[in-house]
Design a protein around this motif. Structure first.
Motif, PDB file in Angstrom:
ATOM      1  N   PRO A 464     -60.987 102.044 -36.824  1.00 36.91           N
ATOM      2  CA  PRO A 464     -60.620 100.648 -37.108  1.00 36.91           C
ATOM      3  C   PRO A 464     -59.114 100.460 -36.993  1.00 36.91           C
ATOM      4  CG  PRO A 464     -61.049 101.819 -39.149  1.00 36.91           C
ATOM      5  CD  PRO A 464     -61.418 102.760 -38.035  1.00 36.91           C
ATOM      6  N   PRO A 465     -58.652  99.342 -36.421  1.00 35.10           N
ATOM      7  CA  PRO A 465     -57.207  99.110 -36.331  1.00 35.10           C
ATOM      8  C   PRO A 465     -56.582  98.856 -37.689  1.00 35.10           C
ATOM      9  CG  PRO A 465     -58.429  97.180 -35.599  1.00 35.10           C
ATOM     10  CD  PRO A 465     -59.429  98.258 -35.795  1.00 35.10           C
ATOM     11  N   LEU A 466     -57.345  98.275 -38.607  1.00 34.98           N
ATOM     12  CA  LEU A 466     -56.847  97.988 -39.950  1.00 34.98           C
ATOM     13  C   LEU A 466     -57.884  98.454 -40.960  1.00 34.98           C
ATOM     14  CD1 LEU A 466     -55.564  94.315 -39.512  1.00 34.98           C
ATOM     15  CD2 LEU A 466     -54.142  96.357 -39.682  1.00 34.98           C
ATOM     16  N   THR A 467     -57.407  98.845 -42.135  1.00 35.15           N
ATOM     17  CA  THR A 467     -58.305  99.133 -43.247  1.00 35.15           C
ATOM     18  C   THR A 467     -57.832  98.330 -44.446  1.00 35.15           C
ATOM     19  OG1 THR A 467     -57.021 101.026 -44.027  1.00 35.15           O
ATOM     20  CG2 THR A 467     -58.753 101.459 -42.388  1.00 35.15           C
ATOM     21  N   GLY A 468     -58.731  98.160 -45.396  1.00 38.82           N
ATOM     22  CA  GLY A 468     -58.433  97.366 -46.574  1.00 38.82           C
ATOM     23  C   GLY A 468     -59.557  96.391 -46.846  1.00 38.82           C
ATOM     24  N   VAL A 469     -59.440  95.667 -47.945  1.00 38.12           N
ATOM     25  CA  VAL A 469     -60.457  94.697 -48.358  1.00 38.12           C
ATOM     26  C   VAL A 469     -59.910  93.292 -48.108  1.00 38.12           C
ATOM     27  CG1 VAL A 469     -61.915  93.869 -50.238  1.00 38.12           C
ATOM     28  CG2 VAL A 469     -61.324  96.289 -50.097  1.00 38.12           C
ATOM     29  N   LEU A 470     -60.551  92.575 -47.202  1.00 45.29           N
ATOM     30  CA  LEU A 470     -60.080  91.251 -46.782  1.00 45.29           C
ATOM     31  C   LEU A 470     -60.792  90.158 -47.570  1.00 45.29           C
ATOM     32  CD1 LEU A 470     -58.365  89.702 -44.566  1.00 45.29           C
ATOM     33  CD2 LEU A 470     -60.525  89.510 -43.316  1.00 45.29           C
ATOM     34  N   GLN A 471     -60.000  89.174 -47.976  1.00 46.12           N
ATOM     35  CA  GLN A 471     -60.540  87.950 -48.569  1.00 46.12           C
ATOM     36  C   GLN A 471     -60.068  86.778 -47.685  1.00 46.12           C
ATOM     37  OE1 GLN A 471     -62.396  88.530 -51.218  1.00 46.12           O
ATOM     38  NE2 GLN A 471     -61.652  90.557 -51.812  1.00 46.12           N
ATOM     39  N   GLY A 472     -60.922  85.775 -47.541  1.00 45.63           N
ATOM     40  CA  GLY A 472     -60.510  84.657 -46.689  1.00 45.63           C
ATOM     41  C   GLY A 472     -61.285  83.395 -46.981  1.00 45.63           C
ATOM     42  N   ARG A 473     -60.695  82.281 -46.579  1.00 43.33           N
ATOM     43  CA  ARG A 473     -61.367  80.988 -46.708  1.00 43.33           C
ATOM     44  C   ARG A 473     -60.824  80.045 -45.642  1.00 43.33           C
ATOM     45  NH1 ARG A 473     -61.742  76.909 -51.976  1.00 43.33           N
ATOM     46  NH2 ARG A 473     -63.430  75.614 -51.127  1.00 43.33           N
ATOM     47  N   ALA A 474     -61.752  79.256 -45.072  1.00 43.03           N
ATOM     48  CA  ALA A 474     -61.372  78.227 -44.096  1.00 43.03           C
ATOM     49  C   ALA A 474     -62.076  76.941 -44.476  1.00 43.03           C
ATOM     50  CB  ALA A 474     -61.761  78.655 -42.681  1.00 43.03           C
ATOM     51  N   VAL A 475     -61.309  75.882 -44.677  1.00 48.43           N
ATOM     52  CA  VAL A 475     -61.848  74.554 -44.966  1.00 48.43           C
ATOM     53  C   VAL A 475     -61.416  73.639 -43.824  1.00 48.43           C
ATOM     54  CG1 VAL A 475     -61.912  72.622 -46.577  1.00 48.43           C
ATOM     55  CG2 VAL A 475     -61.755  74.960 -47.446  1.00 48.43           C
ATOM     56  N   ILE A 476     -62.388  73.153 -43.064  1.00 45.54           N
ATOM     57  CA  ILE A 476     -62.117  72.377 -41.864  1.00 45.54           C
ATOM     58  C   ILE A 476     -62.893  71.062 -41.932  1.00 45.54           C
ATOM     59  CG2 ILE A 476     -62.336  72.297 -39.342  1.00 45.54           C
ATOM     60  CD1 ILE A 476     -60.309  74.300 -40.197  1.00 45.54           C
ATOM     61  N   GLU A 477     -62.231  69.971 -41.575  1.00 44.54           N
ATOM     62  CA  GLU A 477     -62.886  68.668 -41.443  1.00 44.54           C
ATOM     63  C   GLU A 477     -62.527  68.074 -40.091  1.00 44.54           C
ATOM     64  OE1 GLU A 477     -63.083  65.900 -44.829  1.00 44.54           O
ATOM     65  OE2 GLU A 477     -61.798  67.323 -45.895  1.00 44.54           O
ATOM     66  N   GLY A 478     -63.466  67.335 -39.516  1.00 46.35           N
ATOM     67  CA  GLY A 478     -63.195  66.695 -38.236  1.00 46.35           C
ATOM     68  C   GLY A 478     -64.371  65.874 -37.785  1.00 46.35           C
ATOM     69  N   GLN A 479     -64.241  65.273 -36.627  1.00 46.56           N
ATOM     70  CA  GLN A 479     -65.321  64.463 -36.091  1.00 46.56           C
ATOM     71  C   GLN A 479     -65.577  64.841 -34.640  1.00 46.56           C
ATOM     72  OE1 GLN A 479     -64.188  60.344 -36.338  1.00 46.56           O
ATOM     73  NE2 GLN A 479     -62.674  60.482 -34.716  1.00 46.56           N
TER      74      GLN A 479
END
Length: 652
Positions: A464-479
């Motif tokens: 793996p290029p990276l190790t560790g524990v990832l957390q993430g969030r994406a909030v998207i609005e559109g039409q």
């Protein structure tokens, strides 16, 4: 004089009524029924709401336990909105009725004979159908009850013609109808309906067949066979009418296959998702306006599917509820439902070729451009759960997929959906409001406790290029009515945090250049790792542009920063990643790593112009001073400080 007793009054009253009844019977028996055609036409027209005409003779025979009637030149008109042609025209109609079963409430017709009937069935774009008596209802009104026909023991149809025009289903059919007492030579069925035409401008063929009706009993089911070919869809069914001929109570064993489940809309009026080629079987039972689909089993693409569904057609919009499951789901088979192009269009047999590598399309987009068919979304409701127990997701290890689809009055929601990894989870909600002219969408996606070292590909020696524990969030609005249009209009925020981890030298292998050296990591071997103290990547999304708002990765020796933007409409990258060493570094390129190109095929490298500038400075110093002094141009004093990880992570 004695007054008459009550018995005498009753006696003379009974004799009078009986005499009147006999007189009426005599009048009816010897009456010239042709003189009554006018009243019969007016009564039938008033009861049906259609103009009814009898152009030929009318003959009625009542003196029998099975009275009969015959009429020639019968014409039944259409409602006012469809006045160009009659709904039905019959050269001759003979009908016979059993009297005794009427006392039990059963209508049994020992014989019905139609000679050269021509029937025209039409539904317009507003949903008005000439075969119902609610012809002013809009298309979103509740469906009428299926017809309940009397039992016909001897049904003869000679040279019947059937014409169907359905503007909602885009269906045009011209067919023939034949019915005989027994199976004729070279025929498979005594009762047979054949139709040929088009549906959504694709070839359409219909065949319905059943046995002789001579021994039909109102309490015994009547079996039939159904075959439909619509474009590349094939439907075959063995069914029974449980109580002949109550078409509201039907049971079917159905087998269907085709190129896309969504195309079944033209046969079912249900808004099904786009899929790769499918082959399914199920048991279907209809009880008036409730339809139960059980024992559903088959394949969609290379994924198996099973479960049960219930369709409620009594509502303003038909509602589908149920649970579906898959033992082995191939994640690519879900791509078509998001608007991606199918891997192998056309027929079910093409699914076997899906495993072959396809030629790369230089114009292919990451975000699908297929449009959501909002008219179908508005035409039904749904509440369906789906779960897959094992997942084939390519190099991404996934263990489970589950989602809950809700569709209510034009609002489509995935609430929630979950994708489980061996270590971590991807989840979220999606809501598409298709009630307006342009659909409005809101996405809330989360990555929780995702171990990055599991994302290393399937090669035995992959790192793996990276190790560790990832957390993430994406909030998207559109039409927009496609994923591409939504992303091109998107507003919102995307954030990822990595509280700790390591960067591997193998990261350079993914780029074709020594990115690790360009960032100042100076890793020597593939197995060497640089500890990551903390990392944050935050993007502000505005009008389809993801701007790097706060991108910082702090390692033990280098502080890495990112800037630039991702243009979601054209799917272009314009990012720059720069490493600032914390210690003195000699022979280091002071130029950021540039990431450009298309999202599907990015190019990663260093800015050649800046490298050349740094080389030119070194050359000038060497010419003026000494060659050793030229090394100064490649010396970095390493003034970067450790990031305040607590504050950085807290801000994210």
């Amino acid at each position: 004089m004695r007054s008459p007793t009550w018995r005498a009054v009753l006696k003379w009253t009974a004799l009078s009524v009986a005499g009147l009844f006999v007189l009426i019977l005599l009048l009816l028996a010897f009456a010239d029924w042709n003189r009554l055609k006018g009243p019969v036409e007016r009564m039938a027209s008033a009861r049906s709401g259609r103009t009814v005409k009898i152009d030929g003779p009318l003959d009625v025979h009542l003196w029998s336990l099975t009275p009969r009637a015959s009429v020639e030149g019968l014409v039944i008109g259409n409602p006012p909105w469809e006045a160009n042609r009659p709904m039905a025209r019959i050269d001759r109609l003979n009908v016979q009725l059993k009297l005794l079963p009427l006392f039990k409430g059963d209508i049994i017709l020992p014989r019905v004979e139609l000679v050269r009937p021509e029937v025209y069935l039409h539904r317009d774009v507003q949903g008005r159908a000439n075969w119902t008596f609610q012809n002013t209802r809009p298309s979103n009104a509740p469906a009428g009850k299926p017809p309940k026909l009397p039992v016909i023991r001897d049904f003869l149809i000679d040279d019947g013609r059937l014409t169907i025009r359905d503007e909602i289903l885009k269906l045009k059919v011209d067919g023939t109808v034949q019915a005989h007492e027994s199976i004729a030579e070279k025929e498979t069925f005594a009762f047979h309906v054949k139709g040929k035409g088009t549906i959504n401008e694709q070839p359409f063929n219909l065949s319905v067949g059943g046995g002789p009706l001579i021994n039909l009993d109102p309490d015994e089911p009547y079996p039939f066979k159904l075959q439909v070919r619509a474009g590349d869809i094939r439907v075959e069914s063995d069914g029974t009418v449980k109580k002949p001929f109550d078409l509201g109570k039907v049971a079917l064993n159905v087998h269907a296959k085709g190129g896309d489940l969504a195309d079944l809309y033209y046969l079912t009026q249900l808004a099904l998702p786009n899929t790769p080629p499918f082959e399914l079987s199920a048991h279907v039972e209809r009880n008036v306006k409730m339809v139960k689909v059980t024992k559903l089993a088959g394949k969609v693409g290379q994924s198996d599917i099973g479960g049960a569904l219930t369709i409620d057609a009594s509502r303003k919009r038909p509602a589908v509820t149920g649970d579906l499951h898959s033992r082995q789901l191939r994640l690519k088979d879900l791509a078509a439902s998001l608007g991606s192009e199918p891997e192998t269009p056309g027929s079910l047999e093409g699914a076997a070729e899906a495993s072959k590598p396809a030629a790369k399309n230089p114009n292919a987009r990451l975000f699908p451009t297929s449009h959501l068919q909002v008219d179908r979304v508005r035409a039904m409701d749904a509440d369906v759960r789906f779960e897959a127990r094992t997942i084939d997701a390519g190099s991404v290890p996934m263990q489970k997929v589950a989602f809950h689809v809700k569709l209510d009055d034009g609002v489509l929601a995935l609430a929630p959906f979950e994708l489980e990894l061996p270590q971590g989870q991807l989840s979220g909600t999606a809501r598409i409001d298709a009630r307006g002219k342009i659909p409005q969408t809101k996405l809330d996606l989360r990555a929780k406790d995702v171990q990055l070292d599991q994302l290393k590909g399937k090669k035995p020696d992959a790192q793996p290029p990276l190790t560790g524990v990832l957390q993430g969030r994406a909030v998207i609005e559109g039409q927009g009515d496609s994923v591409h249009d939504l992303m091109a209009d998107a507003d919102g925020r995307v954030s990822f945090i990595l509280p700790s981890g390591q960067v591997n030298a193998a990261f350079a292998e993914l780029t074709g250049i020594n990115v690790a050296r360009g960032l100042g990591l100076l890793l020597k071997g593939d197995d060497e790792k640089a500890p990551i103290r903390c990392g944050v990547a935050q993007f502000e999304v505005k009008d389809g542009r993801m701007r790097a708002d706060n991108v910082v990765f702090d390692t033990k020796d280098v502080r890495i920063q990112g800037r630039g933007e991702i243009r979601l409409g054209p799917e272009e990258l314009d990012l720059s990643i720069k490493g600032e060493p914390k210690k003195l570094r000699i022979a280091r390129l002071r130029t950021p790593v540039e990431v450009h190109g298309h999202l599907r095929d990015p190019s990663i490298g260093v800015d050649v112009g800046k490298v050349a500038t740094q080389g030119a400075v070194a050359t000038a110093i060497g010419a003026v001073l000494t060659p050793i002094a030229a090394i100064v141009a490649f010396v970095d004093p390493g003034l970067a400080k450790n990031e305040n990880c607590a504050a950085l992570l807290d801000s994210a």
